[in-house]
Design a protein around this motif. Structure first.
Motif, PDB file in Angstrom:
ATOM      1  N   TYR A 123      91.775  51.933  25.327  1.00  0.00           N
ATOM      2  CA  TYR A 123      92.462  51.682  23.748  1.00  0.00           C
ATOM      3  C   TYR A 123      91.589  52.395  22.921  1.00  0.00           C
ATOM      4  N   GLU A 159     100.360  55.601  25.310  1.00  0.00           N
ATOM      5  CA  GLU A 159      99.744  55.123  26.578  1.00  0.00           C
ATOM      6  C   GLU A 159     101.025  55.468  27.888  1.00  0.00           C
ATOM      7  N   TYR A 211      94.079  58.744  35.211  1.00  0.00           N
ATOM      8  CA  TYR A 211      94.537  57.829  36.254  1.00  0.00           C
ATOM      9  C   TYR A 211      94.298  59.552  37.401  1.00  0.00           C
ATOM     10  N   HIS A 221      91.304  60.140  39.702  1.00  0.00           N
ATOM     11  CA  HIS A 221      91.460  60.456  41.136  1.00  0.00           C
ATOM     12  C   HIS A 221      91.060  62.299  41.862  1.00  0.00           C
ATOM     13  N   TRP A 235      83.464  49.029  35.114  1.00  0.00           N
ATOM     14  CA  TRP A 235      84.104  48.173  34.474  1.00  0.00           C
ATOM     15  C   TRP A 235      82.769  47.135  33.524  1.00  0.00           C
ATOM     16  N   GLU A 264      93.616  45.297  39.077  1.00  0.00           N
ATOM     17  CA  GLU A 264      92.806  46.284  38.213  1.00  0.00           C
ATOM     18  C   GLU A 264      93.503  47.085  37.087  1.00  0.00           C
ATOM     19  N   MET A 265      94.402  47.226  37.456  1.00  0.00           N
ATOM     20  CA  MET A 265      95.202  48.210  36.368  1.00  0.00           C
ATOM     21  C   MET A 265      96.090  47.139  35.392  1.00  0.00           C
ATOM     22  N   GLU A 309      95.289  44.648  34.478  1.00  0.00           N
ATOM     23  CA  GLU A 309      94.230  43.831  33.705  1.00  0.00           C
ATOM     24  C   GLU A 309      93.462  44.685  32.310  1.00  0.00           C
ATOM     25  N   GLU A 310      93.445  46.067  33.222  1.00  0.00           N
ATOM     26  CA  GLU A 310      93.115  47.321  32.709  1.00  0.00           C
ATOM     27  C   GLU A 310      93.749  46.993  31.215  1.00  0.00           C
ATOM     28  N   MET A 311      95.359  47.276  31.053  1.00  0.00           N
ATOM     29  CA  MET A 311      96.236  47.144  30.457  1.00  0.00           C
ATOM     30  C   MET A 311      96.801  46.180  29.342  1.00  0.00           C
ATOM     31  N   HIS A 337      94.072  46.715  26.862  1.00  0.00           N
ATOM     32  CA  HIS A 337      94.548  47.439  25.333  1.00  0.00           C
ATOM     33  C   HIS A 337      95.679  46.975  24.844  1.00  0.00           C
ATOM     34  N   ASP A 371      95.699  43.686  23.901  1.00  0.00           N
ATOM     35  CA  ASP A 371      95.061  42.802  23.233  1.00  0.00           C
ATOM     36  C   ASP A 371      94.715  43.344  22.390  1.00  0.00           C
ATOM     37  N   GLU A 372      93.936  44.199  22.635  1.00  0.00           N
ATOM     38  CA  GLU A 372      92.725  45.084  21.232  1.00  0.00           C
ATOM     39  C   GLU A 372      94.227  45.681  20.071  1.00  0.00           C
ATOM     40  N   ARG A 373      95.220  46.459  20.959  1.00  0.00           N
ATOM     41  CA  ARG A 373      95.901  46.700  19.085  1.00  0.00           C
ATOM     42  C   ARG A 373      96.225  45.323  19.030  1.00  0.00           C
ATOM     43  N   GLU A 379      94.876  42.452  18.235  1.00  0.00           N
ATOM     44  CA  GLU A 379      93.948  41.786  17.774  1.00  0.00           C
ATOM     45  C   GLU A 379      93.884  42.992  15.972  1.00  0.00           C
ATOM     46  N   ARG A 433     104.974  49.129  22.028  1.00  0.00           N
ATOM     47  CA  ARG A 433     104.346  50.147  21.461  1.00  0.00           C
ATOM     48  C   ARG A 433     103.816  50.592  23.327  1.00  0.00           C
ATOM     49  N   PHE A 434     103.184  49.676  23.318  1.00  0.00           N
ATOM     50  CA  PHE A 434     102.508  49.928  25.302  1.00  0.00           C
ATOM     51  C   PHE A 434     103.798  50.557  26.413  1.00  0.00           C
ATOM     52  N   ILE A 471     103.811  53.126  34.871  1.00  0.00           N
ATOM     53  CA  ILE A 471     102.436  53.349  34.588  1.00  0.00           C
ATOM     54  C   ILE A 471     101.460  52.980  36.253  1.00  0.00           C
ATOM     55  N   GLU A 502     103.319  54.707  38.421  1.00  0.00           N
ATOM     56  CA  GLU A 502     102.135  56.484  38.541  1.00  0.00           C
ATOM     57  C   GLU A 502     101.004  56.014  38.845  1.00  0.00           C
ATOM     58  N   ARG A 547      96.503  57.310  43.182  1.00  0.00           N
ATOM     59  CA  ARG A 547      95.469  56.800  43.308  1.00  0.00           C
ATOM     60  C   ARG A 547      94.943  56.655  44.313  1.00  0.00           C
TER      61      ARG A 547
END
Lengths: 109, 894
Positions: A28, A46, A54, A58, A66, B10-11, B13-15, B18, B20-22, B24, B43-44, B50, B53, B58
């Motif tokens: 973000y 995004e 990613y 890689h 984290w 993980e992905m 949570e990360e997204m 993102h 959430d922050e936007r 806020e 917007r995301f 994603i 991908e 990965r």
């Protein structure tokens, strides 16, 4: 340079530059920083940013870990690797060439 | 899969972070929470896209998608098990045949001897340029001269031919069989072969003739016969009349230098018959050795040639029967130094061509099987054309589809290859036993080596690509638009499928033609008139120990034994001769007819008792047989000749009453003089008392040879011909009793049947006919399956078209005709191509055929007819199916 390559390359250069200048950042923050720095001229999608992150992860240009942010949220932050610094130099050069070329055409035409 | 789940978490949570922050940030600008969250999420965009991908870049993408491919493949197997079972079976069988044959080929031709530095080993042969047959036999005087001439360039030694023979593991004990070889003691040090027990032979054992009665056992034999007992050292065994002491066991893996034989016992060459070491004519062993690293085979040949030529000249000078032609023939023979890295082998010489041929045939079957499976897969793939097209239009990469289909093929290919290779382990010894004769058993070392491993790998990859690639390429190349249009997508696979069927028919035709040609050759050989009745004829070899020479030459031994055997119930006739026919034993000589020129060619001489012809069931054409009294007399100047003899030497004249002499045979009083002296004496003429029908002497292939029969002299051993009512099995004990009753020392040495001896001369032909026929049938079957599958498929895809045509008034006959037309088009093209390939191929194998031309019309027409018949059968079901199409049902979906 194919179209997608050039755009991809542009995004890579932006992300790497931001990471080099501003240290470890999460997705973000990267997106908002690029928008702020370009004074809202560039809007980072995004849908492009995360796949790019990613891919670069890689390729070992950046690495992720984290952390917990100041507002107590867990975030995955990215930082530049040595390999990434090298790539940045390469890509910056390439991008400069490309944009110079575009500029010349724009001025002549 | 744990990695995938963790990554997913993980992905996500990360997204989410993102977004959430936007949200806020938006809320900080005064946007209400709910709207802010919605806006941020919008917007995301698509998080799961994603994520996909993210996975792609990965996780190691190969590993991931291979797992997926395997799952697809498994599902596909479950969906059409029949297809996979048929494909698996045909591939497994053909891979097994190919692997088994290759392991034989490898053992026979390629595998180096398991000894020290095999690449510098050499063996010496004597060849007439341009002829494929050659000889390896040498005499000791020649060897000694060659060894002298090779000094500084190569080390030479002598080696007997391994001989599977009677011997005893206890002196005077019961007879057993083992493969024995005489070798120079130096052989073991030269080959770097060490003992696992005791010692091996060495140069010391070459010193004095007859003074080294030592035996070295082969590892396998030691294990097999003595259970690996270390106590065998010092044990006495008997071979011939000599008692040997076991001094050691050679290391594991060393089987000798003759591929096809595994030597059980080595004894020193110096223990061989003394006369062999002085006689110029005793050709009983070969010259083997090791060249020095820096001396080439050519240099060595050039260096030894003068010595050999001089030796030949010497012999020509001393040959009493020398004629210019014979001298010329001897001179044309040249010495050749041959690399012996993979040993030397009579088996290789005899079976190189047939085994290569059979390998070629097996490879063809494998190709057919691949084309067949490819065709089946193609049909299956085009049924999935729409699925493929759908996936392509949804963005699946072509390479991805290709890989998925190849994974399916690879799964099948590798499974079939593994099963085939396992099966070949059973099959190979079975094939070896097919080329093994009673008197010359074949034993091959066929362990896994890198060549075998490479072959297996190559076969599994090869078949996978062969049958997998074309269907995969084809179906993954279908454009979505094309596939969605019903029907058109089928055209391309049908064409390719047709191509596969044509290839199969062509190859299968070659197989059938080859199989038929060898089958007919074999039948032609079997139909040859032997000139005697080989069935129900036992051959019993009786022997007297040589220390009882007086008894064995006395009248009271052989004829009484003969009469005693005649008394055994079930025995119809008994006679004896020095050796049986078809036993690869022959004594030949030139013959002089009184008042005529001596013959140029050699005539077979066979000493027989009276009653020989009636026991053999050979026709007496003129004159009479010997009488018992005549045979019992020590010497009698009589002989009987055969028809070939009479025709060769006498035109139409009646042979009976004429006198013939065997070149070099002296009158009885001069019998003990050396050959060279005897040959200079006046000929010993025998009166011809009878003419008998021709018999094949040693081969079904050659024309009957001239034979001269003489009354059996007295010797220590004879082969008795026992004509029995049935097969004569179970007579062994009675034969032993008869022998013991005549003389306690008289021994039944060997018991075999005449038909087995005859059979053993037809091994090559039987192998070719049997395997050729089997592969022919297999090829035909595969081609029929391919044809059937293609036609069924084509009918199934054209159901609608057929329905339309029937609705428009086409009769059932017309529809069937249509199916058959395409059938015969395919088969006809295939046959034409196959014919073009088959006959040149058969021409190269001409020497293996018998009684027919390579382009024999029977073969061509027969194979073609066979094919058309099979094609008709294969085509009938699909044609009937087409004819039964119900127009209303077929058109309902239009």
């Amino acid at each position: 340079m194919r179209k997608s390559d050039s755009l991809q390359s542009a995004l890579n250069v932006l992300v790497l530059t931001v990471l080099e200048k501003r240290g470890p950042l999460h997705g973000y923050a990267i997106a908002t920083l690029i928008e702020d720095l370009s004074e809202e001229a560039l809007r980072v999608e995004e849908g492009s940013l995360y796949p790019a992150l990613y891919r670069m992860e890689h390729s070992d240009w950046i690495r992720a870990s984290w952390v917990t942010t100041e507002n107590k949220r867990r975030a995955r932050v990215y930082e530049l690797t040595t390999e990434g610094t090298k790539q940045l130099a390469d890509e910056t050069g390439r991008w400069a060439n490309f944009s110079a070329g575009v500029n010349r055409v724009l001025q002549i035409a | 899969m744990m990695a995938r789940q963790r990554l997913h978490r993980e992905m996500t949570e990360e997204m989410q972070g993102h977004i959430d922050e936007r949200a806020e940030a938006l809320m900080a600008k005064g946007v209400p929470e709910e709207a802010a969250r919605r806006q941020a999420a919008l917007r995301f965009g698509n998080t799961s896209a994603i994520r996909e991908e993210g996975f792609a870049s990965r996780i190691s993408p190969w590993l991931e998608s291979i797992w997926q491919d395997l799952r697809y493949a498994g599902r596909s197997v479950l969906k059409s098990p029949g297809l996979y079972v048929v494909s698996f079976l045909s591939l497994t069988l053909t891979v097994a045949a190919n692997t088994a044959l290759f392991s034989i080929l490898n053992a026979l031709l390629f595998r180096p001897l398991p000894v020290k530095d095999p690449e510098t080993l050499i063996s010496i042969s004597y060849r007439i340029p341009g002829e494929t047959r050659y000889s390896e036999s040498a005499s000791v005087p020649l060897y000694e001269q060659l060894r002298e001439a090779a000094k500084g360039k190569a080390e030479l030694l002598i080696m007997g031919f391994p001989n599977t023979t009677e011997m005893r593991t206890t002196p005077g004990g019961p007879i057993e069989h083992a493969t024995v070889q005489h070798v120079s003691g130096a052989t073991f040090p030269m080959l770097g072969v060490t003992p696992v027990l005791g010692r091996v032979l060495n140069e010391e054992d070459d010193q004095t003739l007859g003074a080294h009665p030592y035996a070295v056992l082969g590892y396998d034999y030691w294990q097999r016969r003595f259970g690996g007992d270390r106590g065998v050292l010092g044990r006495k065994i008997q071979y011939g009349e000599t008692v040997y002491e076991i001094i050691g066991v050679a290391r594991k893996g060393f089987f000798g230098t003759d591929v096809g034989k595994i030597v059980d016992i080595w004894v020193p060459a110096s223990m061989y018959d003394r006369t062999a070491f002085t006689s110029l004519n005793y050709y009983w062993f070969r010259v083997f050795g090791r060249r020095h690293q820096d001396v080439s085979v050519e240099t060595l040949t050039a260096a030894l040639q003068p010595t050999y030529s001089a030796f030949v000249e010497e012999r020509i000078k001393e040959d009493p029967g020398s004629t210019p032609q014979r001298a010329e023939q001897s001179r044309s023979r040249k010495l050749s130094v041959d690399p012996a890295a993979s040993g030397s082998s009579g088996l290789r010489r005899q079976f190189r061509e047939p085994v290569l041929l059979v390998c070629g045939v097996a490879a063809l079957v494998l190709l057919i099987a691949c084309a067949n499976v490819a065709g089946l897969f193609l049909a299956k793939a085009s049924r999935r054309a729409r699925e493929m097209a759908m996936r392509t239009s949804l963005g699946a990469a072509r390479i991805r589809l290709l890989r998925q289909m190849l994974t399916e093929s690879a799964l099948l290919g590798i499974a079939a290859a593994c099963a085939g290779i396992l099966l070949s382990i059973v099959l190979a010894p079975l094939l070896v036993s097919m080329i093994s004769a009673e008197r010359v058993p074949v034993r091959l070392v066929m362990d896994m080596d890198w060549r075998m491993a490479l072959f297996c790998l190559g076969v599994s990859l090869g078949i996978t690509l062969l049958f997998g690639l074309v269907p995969a390429l084809q179906s993954s190349s279908i454009s979505p638009a094309q596939a969605m249009k019903e029907g058109t997508a089928i055209a391309a696979p049908l064409l390719t499928g047709g191509g596969f069927v044509v290839i199969q028919v062509a190859l299968a035709f070659v197989l059938v033609a080859v199989g038929l040609a060898f089958g007919l050759s074999f039948r032609n050989l079997l139909r040859q008139d032997l000139g005697f009745d080989q069935n129900n004829l036992l051959l019993a070899q009786f022997k007297m120990p040589s220390d009882s020479k007086e008894q064995s030459t006395s009248v009271s031994l052989w004829q009484p034994l003969r009469h005693r055997i005649e008394g055994i119930p079930g025995v119809e006739g008994v006679a004896y001769s020095n050796w049986p026919v078809f036993a690869s034993i022959s004594r030949t000589s030139r013959v002089v007819l009184l008042g005529k020129e001596p013959s140029q060619e050699n005539v077979v001489i066979l000493p027989v008792s009276d009653g020989y012809f009636s026991a053999m069931r050979t026709r007496l054409l003129a004159g009479r047989d010997f009488t018992e009294a005549e045979v019992n007399r020590a010497t009698i100047p009589l002989c009987i000749v055969n028809e070939a003899f009479a025709r060769r030497f006498l035109d139409t004249e009646n042979a009976v009453g004429l006198r013939a002499a065997i070149f070099g045979e002296a009158s009885p009083e001069n019998e003990d003089r050396p050959y060279l002296e005897r040959a200079k004496l006046p000929p010993y003429y025998r009166e011809i008392v009878g003419v008998v029908g021709n018999v094949r002497y040693g081969s079904m292939r050659e024309e009957p040879r001239p034979i001269i029969y003489i009354p059996a002299p007295r010797r220590e051993e004879y082969t008795f011909l026992i004509r029995t009512k049935g097969t004569g099995t179970g007579l062994t004990a009675q034969l032993r009793e008869s022998a013991a009753a005549v003389h306690p020392a008289l021994e039944l040495f060997r018991l075999e049947t005449q038909s087995r001896l005859v059979d053993d001369t037809l091994i090559r032909e039987r192998l070719l006919a049997g395997l050729g026929g089997a592969f022919g049938v297999l090829g035909l079957l595969l081609a029929a399956i391919g044809l059937y599958a293609l036609l069924s498929f084509s009918v199934a895809t054209r159901t609608k078209e057929i329905g339309v045509r029937m609705a428009l008034g086409a009769t059932q006959g017309l529809i069937i005709g249509g199916v058959w037309r395409s059938l015969f088009l395919l088969v006809g093209t295939g046959l034409l191509l196959g014919g073009l390939a088959a006959f040149p191929l058969l021409r190269t194998a001409e020497s293996l055929l018998f009684g027919m031309e390579p382009a024999d019309p029977v073969v061509g027409v027969g194979a073609a007819l066979l094919f058309l018949g099979v094609a008709l059968i294969a085509g009938t079901l699909p044609a009937l199916h087409a004819a039964r199409v119900n127009p209303t049902v077929a058109l309902r979906y239009e």
